[in-house]
Design a protein around this motif. Structure first.
Motif, mmCIF file in Angstrom:
data_model
loop_
_atom_site.group_PDB
_atom_site.id
_atom_site.type_symbol
_atom_site.label_atom_id
_atom_site.label_comp_id
_atom_site.label_asym_id
_atom_site.label_seq_id
_atom_site.Cartn_x
_atom_site.Cartn_y
_atom_site.Cartn_z
ATOM 1 N N THR A 151 51.059 -14.896 -20.120
ATOM 2 C CA THR A 151 51.949 -13.764 -20.304
ATOM 3 C C THR A 151 51.223 -12.454 -20.049
ATOM 4 O O THR A 151 49.989 -12.401 -19.988
ATOM 5 N N PRO A 152 51.979 -11.359 -19.910
ATOM 6 C CA PRO A 152 51.332 -10.048 -19.750
ATOM 7 C C PRO A 152 50.435 -9.679 -20.917
ATOM 8 O O PRO A 152 49.560 -8.821 -20.775
ATOM 9 N N LEU A 153 50.620 -10.327 -22.084
ATOM 10 C CA LEU A 153 49.774 -10.029 -23.237
ATOM 11 C C LEU A 153 48.306 -10.298 -22.939
ATOM 12 O O LEU A 153 47.418 -9.622 -23.468
ATOM 13 N N SER A 154 48.055 -11.284 -22.093
ATOM 14 C CA SER A 154 46.664 -11.622 -21.776
ATOM 15 C C SER A 154 45.977 -10.530 -20.969
ATOM 16 O O SER A 154 44.750 -10.513 -20.848
ATOM 17 N N GLN A 155 46.758 -9.612 -20.398
ATOM 18 C CA GLN A 155 46.195 -8.536 -19.585
ATOM 19 C C GLN A 155 45.901 -7.272 -20.399
ATOM 20 O O GLN A 155 45.339 -6.315 -19.873
ATOM 21 N N LEU A 156 46.269 -7.271 -21.681
ATOM 22 C CA LEU A 156 46.097 -6.079 -22.496
ATOM 23 C C LEU A 156 44.642 -5.895 -22.906
ATOM 24 O O LEU A 156 43.916 -6.857 -23.131
ATOM 25 N N THR A 157 44.250 -4.639 -23.049
ATOM 26 C CA THR A 157 42.939 -4.343 -23.601
ATOM 27 C C THR A 157 42.980 -4.531 -25.119
ATOM 28 O O THR A 157 44.049 -4.658 -25.720
ATOM 29 N N VAL A 158 41.803 -4.550 -25.737
ATOM 30 C CA VAL A 158 41.737 -4.674 -27.197
ATOM 31 C C VAL A 158 42.506 -3.534 -27.853
ATOM 32 O O VAL A 158 43.259 -3.728 -28.820
ATOM 33 N N ARG A 159 42.333 -2.331 -27.336
ATOM 34 C CA ARG A 159 43.017 -1.161 -27.897
ATOM 35 C C ARG A 159 44.534 -1.295 -27.783
ATOM 36 O O ARG A 159 45.280 -0.950 -28.710
ATOM 37 N N GLU A 160 44.993 -1.812 -26.651
ATOM 38 C CA GLU A 160 46.435 -1.981 -26.458
ATOM 39 C C GLU A 160 46.989 -3.062 -27.383
ATOM 40 O O GLU A 160 48.107 -2.938 -27.880
ATOM 41 N N ARG A 161 46.218 -4.094 -27.644
ATOM 42 C CA ARG A 161 46.657 -5.108 -28.598
ATOM 43 C C ARG A 161 46.724 -4.530 -30.013
ATOM 44 O O ARG A 161 47.604 -4.876 -30.798
ATOM 45 N N GLU A 162 45.787 -3.656 -30.340
ATOM 46 C CA GLU A 162 45.820 -2.999 -31.646
ATOM 47 C C GLU A 162 47.067 -2.134 -31.772
ATOM 48 O O GLU A 162 47.719 -2.103 -32.830
ATOM 49 N N LEU A 163 47.405 -1.443 -30.707
ATOM 50 C CA LEU A 163 48.610 -0.613 -30.710
ATOM 51 C C LEU A 163 49.848 -1.482 -30.889
ATOM 52 O O LEU A 163 50.751 -1.152 -31.670
ATOM 53 N N LEU A 164 49.883 -2.597 -30.204
ATOM 54 C CA LEU A 164 51.017 -3.509 -30.333
ATOM 55 C C LEU A 164 51.123 -4.060 -31.752
ATOM 56 O O LEU A 164 52.215 -4.235 -32.291
ATOM 57 N N ALA A 165 49.983 -4.306 -32.372
ATOM 58 C CA ALA A 165 49.974 -4.826 -33.743
ATOM 59 C C ALA A 165 50.595 -3.832 -34.717
ATOM 60 O O ALA A 165 51.396 -4.217 -35.585
ATOM 61 N N VAL A 166 50.237 -2.565 -34.602
ATOM 62 C CA VAL A 166 50.794 -1.593 -35.549
ATOM 63 C C VAL A 166 52.265 -1.316 -35.239
ATOM 64 O O VAL A 166 53.045 -0.987 -36.141
ATOM 65 N N LEU A 167 52.669 -1.463 -33.985
ATOM 66 C CA LEU A 167 54.093 -1.363 -33.672
ATOM 67 C C LEU A 167 54.863 -2.458 -34.404
ATOM 68 O O LEU A 167 55.933 -2.215 -34.952
ATOM 69 N N SER A 168 54.298 -3.654 -34.422
ATOM 70 C CA SER A 168 54.967 -4.773 -35.089
ATOM 71 C C SER A 168 55.016 -4.575 -36.593
ATOM 72 O O SER A 168 55.863 -5.155 -37.277
ATOM 73 N N ASP A 169 54.102 -3.754 -37.128
ATOM 74 C CA ASP A 169 54.099 -3.441 -38.560
ATOM 75 C C ASP A 169 55.056 -2.308 -38.898
ATOM 76 O O ASP A 169 55.166 -1.908 -40.052
ATOM 77 N N GLY A 170 55.714 -1.776 -37.875
ATOM 78 C CA GLY A 170 56.726 -0.750 -38.106
ATOM 79 C C GLY A 170 56.241 0.684 -38.072
ATOM 80 O O GLY A 170 56.962 1.592 -38.493
ATOM 81 N N TRP A 171 55.018 0.915 -37.576
ATOM 82 C CA TRP A 171 54.519 2.283 -37.499
ATOM 83 C C TRP A 171 55.353 3.104 -36.515
ATOM 84 O O TRP A 171 55.723 2.633 -35.440
ATOM 85 N N THR A 172 55.627 4.353 -36.881
ATOM 86 C CA THR A 172 56.310 5.281 -35.992
ATOM 87 C C THR A 172 55.282 5.980 -35.105
ATOM 88 O O THR A 172 54.069 5.919 -35.354
ATOM 89 N N ASN A 173 55.769 6.658 -34.082
ATOM 90 C CA ASN A 173 54.864 7.418 -33.207
ATOM 91 C C ASN A 173 54.085 8.462 -34.004
ATOM 92 O O ASN A 173 52.891 8.682 -33.769
ATOM 93 N N LEU A 174 54.762 9.098 -34.960
ATOM 94 C CA LEU A 174 54.104 10.121 -35.773
ATOM 95 C C LEU A 174 52.995 9.501 -36.629
ATOM 96 O O LEU A 174 51.906 10.074 -36.760
ATOM 97 N N GLN A 175 53.262 8.350 -37.217
ATOM 98 C CA GLN A 175 52.237 7.685 -38.036
ATOM 99 C C GLN A 175 51.025 7.298 -37.197
ATOM 100 O O GLN A 175 49.879 7.472 -37.625
ATOM 101 N N ILE A 176 51.281 6.784 -36.007
ATOM 102 C CA ILE A 176 50.168 6.412 -35.125
ATOM 103 C C ILE A 176 49.345 7.643 -34.768
ATOM 104 O O ILE A 176 48.114 7.623 -34.810
ATOM 105 N N ALA A 177 50.045 8.739 -34.435
ATOM 106 C CA ALA A 177 49.350 9.966 -34.062
ATOM 107 C C ALA A 177 48.524 10.506 -35.225
ATOM 108 O O ALA A 177 47.358 10.890 -35.065
#
Length: 223
Positions: A151-177
């Motif tokens: 899947t395209p997931l295998s092409q993600l960098t470590v940082r991008e996987r971390e971003l995806l993880a916090v998205l799945s935890d419900g973080w908003t753009n403001l919280q991430i920033a």
């Protein structure tokens, strides 16, 4: 009369399989209705043309199997499957596609569809698929499972996987920033790149693709 939800294979075998159809084309709905009604094993309990109406039915889960077209009036099958996963609806879905695109089949498998058949399949194949899914099995056309897992997931960098993880935890753009010290515009830029890599259009679809891997690998904090 209120329809009682089925909970066991034995309960389904004691009566007809209750089917919901979601498809934007009324001619396809009509053809499916006629097919199902002519076969004594099925009961068509509802038919809708929009994803929104289907999700309303899925929230009640008062059917055994949903047969959904890949293109609905307001969203496509990927959107529907992503919403079903995001809302944790306990429903079983067969995708009824008129497109012989292996990419669509792979996407349906990754997003949790239990069944997949084509509109040009013979009725016995369609019936067998619906019955298999109703009884708790997965029924899809042959596909190399290694290609599904690539899947395209295998092409993600470590940082991008971390971003995806916090998205799945419900973080908003403001919280991430706020928690990473970057601007919201930068967060949006990173999200756009992430969506492009995953070939998805929105956050719900990205999270749905990620959820299958979340159980196999520990989540890493972002920041």
């Amino acid at each position: 009369m209120k329809i009682k939800p089925a909970t066991t294979k034995k309960a389904i075998e004691a009566r007809r399989v209750r089917v919901v159809v979601a498809e934007r084309n009324p001619l396809v709905i009509s053809a499916l209705r006629e097919m199902l009604e002519c076969d004594g094993r099925f009961e068509l309990v509802a038919s809708v043309q929009s994803g929104r109406h289907f999700l309303d039915l899925a929230a009640e889960a008062e059917f055994d199997v949903a047969v959904i077209g890949w293109k609905l009036a307001d969203m496509d099958g990927a959107d529907v499957l992503a919403e079903v996963q995001s809302r944790k609806f306990d429903v079983r879905i067969t995708v009824f596609s008129n497109d012989h695109d292996i990419g669509i089949l792979k996407q349906c498998v990754r997003l949790g569809a239990q069944g997949y058949c084509f509109q040009f399949d013979d009725p016995p194949i369609i019936f067998d698929t619906i019955l298999a899914v109703a009884h708790g099995r997965i029924c899809i056309p042959y596909i190399d499972i290694n290609k599904v897992n690539d899947t395209p997931l295998s092409q993600l960098t470590v940082r991008e996987r971390e971003l995806l993880a916090v998205l799945s935890d419900g973080w908003t753009n403001l919280q991430i920033a706020t928690r990473t010290g970057i601007s919201e515009n930068t967060v949006k830029y990173h999200l756009k790149n992430l969506y492009d890599k995953l070939d998805v259009r929105n956050r719900a679809m990205a999270v749905a693709l990620y959820s299958s891997e979340r159980r196999r690998s520990p989540k890493q904090p972002f920041g």
